[in-house]
Design a protein around this motif. Sequence first.
Motif, mmCIF file in Angstrom:
data_model
loop_
_atom_site.group_PDB
_atom_site.id
_atom_site.type_symbol
_atom_site.label_atom_id
_atom_site.label_comp_id
_atom_site.label_asym_id
_atom_site.label_seq_id
_atom_site.Cartn_x
_atom_site.Cartn_y
_atom_site.Cartn_z
ATOM 1 N N TYR A 256 10.509 28.984 17.579
ATOM 2 C CA TYR A 256 11.774 29.335 18.232
ATOM 3 C C TYR A 256 11.555 29.524 19.741
ATOM 4 C CZ TYR A 256 14.153 30.834 13.843
ATOM 5 O OH TYR A 256 14.747 30.917 12.617
ATOM 6 N N ALA A 257 10.506 30.302 20.062
ATOM 7 C CA ALA A 257 10.272 30.658 21.467
ATOM 8 C C ALA A 257 9.971 29.404 22.295
ATOM 9 C CB ALA A 257 9.135 31.664 21.577
ATOM 10 N N GLU A 258 9.169 28.522 21.731
ATOM 11 C CA GLU A 258 8.844 27.288 22.453
ATOM 12 C C GLU A 258 10.091 26.434 22.648
ATOM 13 O OE1 GLU A 258 4.187 26.576 21.113
ATOM 14 O OE2 GLU A 258 5.792 25.879 19.801
ATOM 15 N N ALA A 259 10.860 26.290 21.582
ATOM 16 C CA ALA A 259 12.071 25.463 21.673
ATOM 17 C C ALA A 259 13.044 26.057 22.690
ATOM 18 C CB ALA A 259 12.739 25.352 20.310
ATOM 19 N N ALA A 260 13.161 27.377 22.699
ATOM 20 C CA ALA A 260 14.081 28.021 23.642
ATOM 21 C C ALA A 260 13.616 27.790 25.077
ATOM 22 C CB ALA A 260 14.186 29.509 23.336
ATOM 23 N N GLU A 261 12.310 27.916 25.319
ATOM 24 C CA GLU A 261 11.779 27.671 26.668
ATOM 25 C C GLU A 261 12.027 26.225 27.090
ATOM 26 O OE1 GLU A 261 10.395 29.391 29.094
ATOM 27 O OE2 GLU A 261 10.186 31.322 28.098
ATOM 28 N N LEU A 262 11.798 25.311 26.163
ATOM 29 C CA LEU A 262 11.990 23.894 26.489
ATOM 30 C C LEU A 262 13.443 23.619 26.840
ATOM 31 C CD1 LEU A 262 9.731 22.221 23.792
ATOM 32 C CD2 LEU A 262 9.391 22.206 26.260
ATOM 33 N N ARG A 273 20.843 28.417 24.170
ATOM 34 C CA ARG A 273 21.063 29.678 23.459
ATOM 35 C C ARG A 273 20.998 29.539 21.941
ATOM 36 N NH1 ARG A 273 25.986 33.072 25.588
ATOM 37 N NH2 ARG A 273 27.142 31.128 25.889
ATOM 38 N N THR A 274 20.749 28.311 21.460
ATOM 39 C CA THR A 274 20.824 28.040 20.025
ATOM 40 C C THR A 274 19.982 28.963 19.156
ATOM 41 O OG1 THR A 274 21.188 25.737 20.561
ATOM 42 C CG2 THR A 274 20.581 26.218 18.297
ATOM 43 N N LEU A 275 18.771 29.274 19.613
ATOM 44 C CA LEU A 275 17.871 29.970 18.699
ATOM 45 C C LEU A 275 18.112 31.470 18.646
ATOM 46 C CD1 LEU A 275 15.159 27.533 19.603
ATOM 47 C CD2 LEU A 275 16.050 27.861 17.300
ATOM 48 N N ALA A 276 18.801 31.994 19.635
ATOM 49 C CA ALA A 276 18.964 33.459 19.711
ATOM 50 C C ALA A 276 19.558 34.083 18.439
ATOM 51 C CB ALA A 276 19.780 33.818 20.947
ATOM 52 N N PRO A 277 20.628 33.536 17.874
ATOM 53 C CA PRO A 277 21.203 34.200 16.687
ATOM 54 C C PRO A 277 20.272 34.177 15.477
ATOM 55 C CG PRO A 277 22.734 32.585 17.601
ATOM 56 C CD PRO A 277 21.422 32.379 18.293
ATOM 57 N N LEU A 278 19.274 33.305 15.516
ATOM 58 C CA LEU A 278 18.427 33.132 14.326
ATOM 59 C C LEU A 278 17.228 34.060 14.332
ATOM 60 C CD1 LEU A 278 18.478 29.252 14.249
ATOM 61 C CD2 LEU A 278 19.953 30.836 13.015
ATOM 62 N N ILE A 279 16.937 34.636 15.503
ATOM 63 C CA ILE A 279 15.772 35.517 15.600
ATOM 64 C C ILE A 279 15.983 36.697 14.666
ATOM 65 C CG2 ILE A 279 14.516 37.085 17.161
ATOM 66 C CD1 ILE A 279 15.140 34.953 19.352
ATOM 67 N N GLY A 297 11.791 14.277 12.003
ATOM 68 C CA GLY A 297 12.343 15.152 13.034
ATOM 69 C C GLY A 297 11.391 16.291 13.373
ATOM 70 N N THR A 298 11.893 17.250 14.110
ATOM 71 C CA THR A 298 11.067 18.406 14.501
ATOM 72 C C THR A 298 11.557 19.637 13.759
ATOM 73 O OG1 THR A 298 10.719 17.524 16.719
ATOM 74 C CG2 THR A 298 10.356 19.887 16.426
ATOM 75 N N LYS A 299 10.621 20.373 13.194
ATOM 76 C CA LYS A 299 10.972 21.620 12.519
ATOM 77 C C LYS A 299 10.739 22.781 13.482
ATOM 78 C CE LYS A 299 10.253 24.142 8.228
ATOM 79 N NZ LYS A 299 9.398 24.363 7.063
ATOM 80 N N ILE A 300 11.735 23.634 13.627
ATOM 81 C CA ILE A 300 11.614 24.775 14.529
ATOM 82 C C ILE A 300 11.537 26.032 13.671
ATOM 83 C CG2 ILE A 300 12.588 25.919 16.562
ATOM 84 C CD1 ILE A 300 14.328 23.357 16.908
ATOM 85 N N VAL A 301 10.443 26.755 13.816
ATOM 86 C CA VAL A 301 10.161 27.885 12.924
ATOM 87 C C VAL A 301 9.963 29.177 13.731
ATOM 88 C CG1 VAL A 301 9.133 26.435 11.126
ATOM 89 C CG2 VAL A 301 7.697 27.293 12.984
ATOM 90 N N PRO A 302 10.161 30.329 13.077
ATOM 91 C CA PRO A 302 10.029 31.602 13.815
ATOM 92 C C PRO A 302 8.661 31.772 14.461
ATOM 93 C CG PRO A 302 10.974 31.972 11.639
ATOM 94 C CD PRO A 302 10.604 30.536 11.687
ATOM 95 N N THR A 303 7.615 31.581 13.682
ATOM 96 C CA THR A 303 6.269 31.702 14.248
ATOM 97 C C THR A 303 5.404 30.625 13.629
ATOM 98 O OG1 THR A 303 5.691 33.225 12.491
ATOM 99 C CG2 THR A 303 6.282 34.209 14.613
ATOM 100 N N SER A 304 4.354 30.292 14.363
ATOM 101 C CA SER A 304 3.499 29.238 13.860
ATOM 102 C C SER A 304 2.070 29.749 13.834
ATOM 103 C CB SER A 304 3.620 28.012 14.756
ATOM 104 O OG SER A 304 2.581 27.119 14.459
ATOM 105 N N SER A 305 1.350 29.371 12.801
ATOM 106 C CA SER A 305 -0.049 29.794 12.711
ATOM 107 C C SER A 305 -0.910 28.891 13.583
ATOM 108 C CB SER A 305 -0.507 29.721 11.254
ATOM 109 O OG SER A 305 -0.068 28.497 10.691
ATOM 110 N N ALA A 306 -0.486 27.668 13.710
ATOM 111 C CA ALA A 306 -1.293 26.698 14.446
ATOM 112 C C ALA A 306 -0.917 26.689 15.925
ATOM 113 C CB ALA A 306 -1.112 25.315 13.840
#
Length: 469
Positions: A256-262, A273-279, A297-306
């Motif tokens: 989420y954080a990376e996508a929001a920064e991008l 602002r898309t990801l804000a309501p999902l946090i 496509g690209t999957k946007i996830v809350p946190t990533s281990s990698a």
Amino acid sequence: MKNLLVMKFGGTSVGSAARMRVAARLAAEERARRPVAVVVSAMSKVTDLLLDAMRHAEAGDRAGMETSLAALRQRHEDACRELLPETRHAAAMAEIHARIAEFERIAEGMAMLNVRPPRSVDEAVATGERLSALLISEYLASEGVPAAVVDAIDVIVTDAVFGNASPLMAPTREKARERVLPLLKKGVLPVITGFNGATADGRPTTLGRGGSDFSASILAAALDASELWIWTDVDGIMSADPKLAPDAAVLDEITYAEAAELAYNGAKVLHARTLAPLIGKGIPVWSKNSFAPEKPGTKIVPTSSAATGARAVTSMANVALVSIEPASPELSAVQVMARAIDAIARVDVEVLVLSSSSYRQNFCFLVREEELERAVEAIEAALALELAHGYVRPVQVDREVGLLAVVGEGMQGKPGLAGRVFTAISRERVNVIAIAQGASEISIAIVVRRDGLEKAVRAVHAECGMGRR
Ligand code: ASP
Ligand code: MG
């Protein structure tokens, strides 16, 4: 709702009868497996057309207004004829004309008074979404999929910042449950207008240009969806703009954080602002291409281990750097800065980068070119006295700059990375003007000379090994 999938289709994904057919098919296919709610943008370029019509109206240019309206009518009538079986034409055309007449009534008012108040713009501009929702829902029905248009005016509750409203999640949740869940429970596919909402007392608002992504995430959060799919015309979120870096790669997964920064730093695939309501909800988002739906496509996830270093580089060319420098040591530079920032915040200008130097006490910040005039006017008004008496030097503006941002959660605590990024840029003989990095270390923002921006993007992309392998 358990298993609910929210699908949002952007302007190009519903840009013609043929595209609407594909969108409807994608929604219907998933609906065979689980409940689906659809959120739609206006057909591509339609929002611009509506805004043009209202600008003409304000200027009293009725001929210009009529030209835009004629194009609007034509576009939707053509789509209707191509999309729907003949038996449904008359009823659908009547609906289309009713929506357009409603728009005309408001535009007519603007033409009469030579005004274009933000409130009235918001009342009228979501006409594009109402029309596309209508067409898609009619088409689904004609294919035997029960569907219903839901106007987000009745669902998304917002503050009263016309043109760039923010959702109020608690009442939105309540309304979404009231309006949308009963449809889903009956097996009806809701086709919800993107982009718009209304204040608690019912005044129509919009969520900002490109805001349908935001609508979709608001609804996904409000309905406790299990996934959100955002359909666009590109393969996903990329490591760079492929026009600048031809070897740019589609990212499989980002946070989420990376996508929001991008998005914030210029990547066009998602509204910032898309990801804000999902946090806090943890709902995964997919960015997918409706022109190539078989691609993952690209999957946007809350946190990533990698966490894998720098993931992507974005750029923005239409920006300007504003510099302010106190001329008197008696003046607190921090106070000058605070007042300048306060002044531009009040006129809704977004500060993209902020940087200050300690010795000369000057500071500079980056704004979008279209917001520059507003920013400078606000600062000059706020510091009028100091400027008049020479306590603050005249405000400097540099338009020949561009913004480059390197993004990746994995940059955290990687010492050599910033050095490599700057070395790569300097190797191209591109001058770095200002730098900003937040303590989160998720992105490094670099302001460079405009004519070196593209070169710098390519150099950083290559240096960080972001491209296709
Ligand atoms: N139709 C609106 C716009 O063009 C919203 C959207 O497409 O997301 O800004
Ligand atoms: Mg869009």
